[in-house]
Design a protein around this motif. Structure first.
Motif, PDB file in Angstrom:
ATOM      1  N   UNK A  86      -9.318 -17.335  15.464  1.00  0.00           N
ATOM      2  CA  UNK A  86      -8.916 -17.357  14.005  1.00  0.00           C
ATOM      3  C   UNK A  86      -9.107 -18.956  13.800  1.00  0.00           C
ATOM      4  N   UNK A  87      -9.886 -18.981  12.381  1.00  0.00           N
ATOM      5  CA  UNK A  87     -10.061 -20.192  11.965  1.00  0.00           C
ATOM      6  C   UNK A  87      -9.498 -20.121  10.230  1.00  0.00           C
ATOM      7  N   UNK A  88      -8.386 -21.075   9.933  1.00  0.00           N
ATOM      8  CA  UNK A  88      -8.204 -20.914   8.400  1.00  0.00           C
ATOM      9  C   UNK A  88      -8.355 -22.259   7.644  1.00  0.00           C
ATOM     10  N   UNK A  89      -8.508 -22.181   6.450  1.00  0.00           N
ATOM     11  CA  UNK A  89      -8.767 -23.345   5.574  1.00  0.00           C
ATOM     12  C   UNK A  89      -7.670 -23.198   4.356  1.00  0.00           C
ATOM     13  N   UNK A  90      -7.197 -24.144   3.889  1.00  0.00           N
ATOM     14  CA  UNK A  90      -6.002 -24.245   2.639  1.00  0.00           C
ATOM     15  C   UNK A  90      -6.494 -25.096   1.621  1.00  0.00           C
TER      16      UNK A  90
END
Length: 228
Positions: A86-90
């Motif tokens: 999983x890859x997340x950006x904020x």
């Protein structure tokens, strides 16, 4: 009240923190049964994680690997999910904007409106799933769009009504894109667009089955009435 603001928190067994020259944390690397909480009752666990932070110590990006699992158990929403990575950006305030799940992605969710007795279910499987989020005025992070690729499959089940049993719909395609909107205090599915080798199978409350297939599909869903 960090949870009310959608704050993300993390707990790991082994943690390494890389600092900038001014002493602020730039990167956090973690190993061993870690958890990431999204402030909305959801918990993500993974054996390994790397989080990049900005100058104010807010998360800017995160990579979770080694087998990612997600779970949430609330009065109006219960979810489970898994993926290889999983890859997340904020955003600049550290609020979740986007999540990309890859590797045999499977998501299952049960939701209901406030005051409703029955649960609606939705189950998504795909090689990769891209989730787009937004944040409301109260700081709550909400799912806005979900895009499944590499052979996406979506199954929807509505609870039994006064005139019959449960209804279900199964959609498939090379790419499926689902859109969501807030209805009766819960995010509900409003539209699904499909492209490439699409199919639709629907079972009515009386057990009648209808199927169709094509190069593309577009399905719109009625807004749920209060208590439904």
């Amino acid at each position: 009240d960090g949870a009310a603001a959608g704050e993300q928190t993390a707990h790991e067994q082994l943690v390494a923190v890389c600092l900038r020259s001014d002493g602020t944390a730039e990167k956090v690397e973690a190993e061993g049964a870690g958890t990431l909480k999204d402030g909305e009752g959801g918990v993500v666990t993974a054996p390994r994680g790397v989080v990049m932070l900005n100058a104010t110590s807010q998360p800017q990006s995160a990579v979770l690997s080694g087998g990612v699992k997600y779970g949430a158990d609330g009065p109006l929403r219960q979810s489970q999910g898994e993926a290889a990575e999983g890859r997340a950006t904020f955003d600049k305030a550290g609020r979740l904007e986007r999540v990309l799940l890859t590797g045999a992605v499977h998501l299952h969710e049960r939701v209901r409106g406030s005051g409703a007795e029955g649960w609606s279910e939705r189950e998504l499987g795909a090689g990769a799933v891209d989730l787009a989020m937004d944040t409301n005025a109260g700081g709550k992070v909400r799912l806005r769009e979900a895009k499944g690729t590499e052979g996406a499959r979506l199954r929807l089940v509505s609870p039994p009504g006064k005139t019959g049993g449960a209804t279900s719909s199964s959609l498939a395609g090379d790419v499926l894109t689902a859109h969501f909107a807030r209805v009766n205090g819960t995010q509900h599915l409003t539209e699904v667009h499909g492209d490439g080798h699409t199919s639709l199978r629907r079972t009515s409350a009386t057990g009648v089955v209808n199927t169709s297939s094509g190069d593309s599909l577009e399905v719109k869903f009625r807004p749920a009435a209060a208590g439904a």
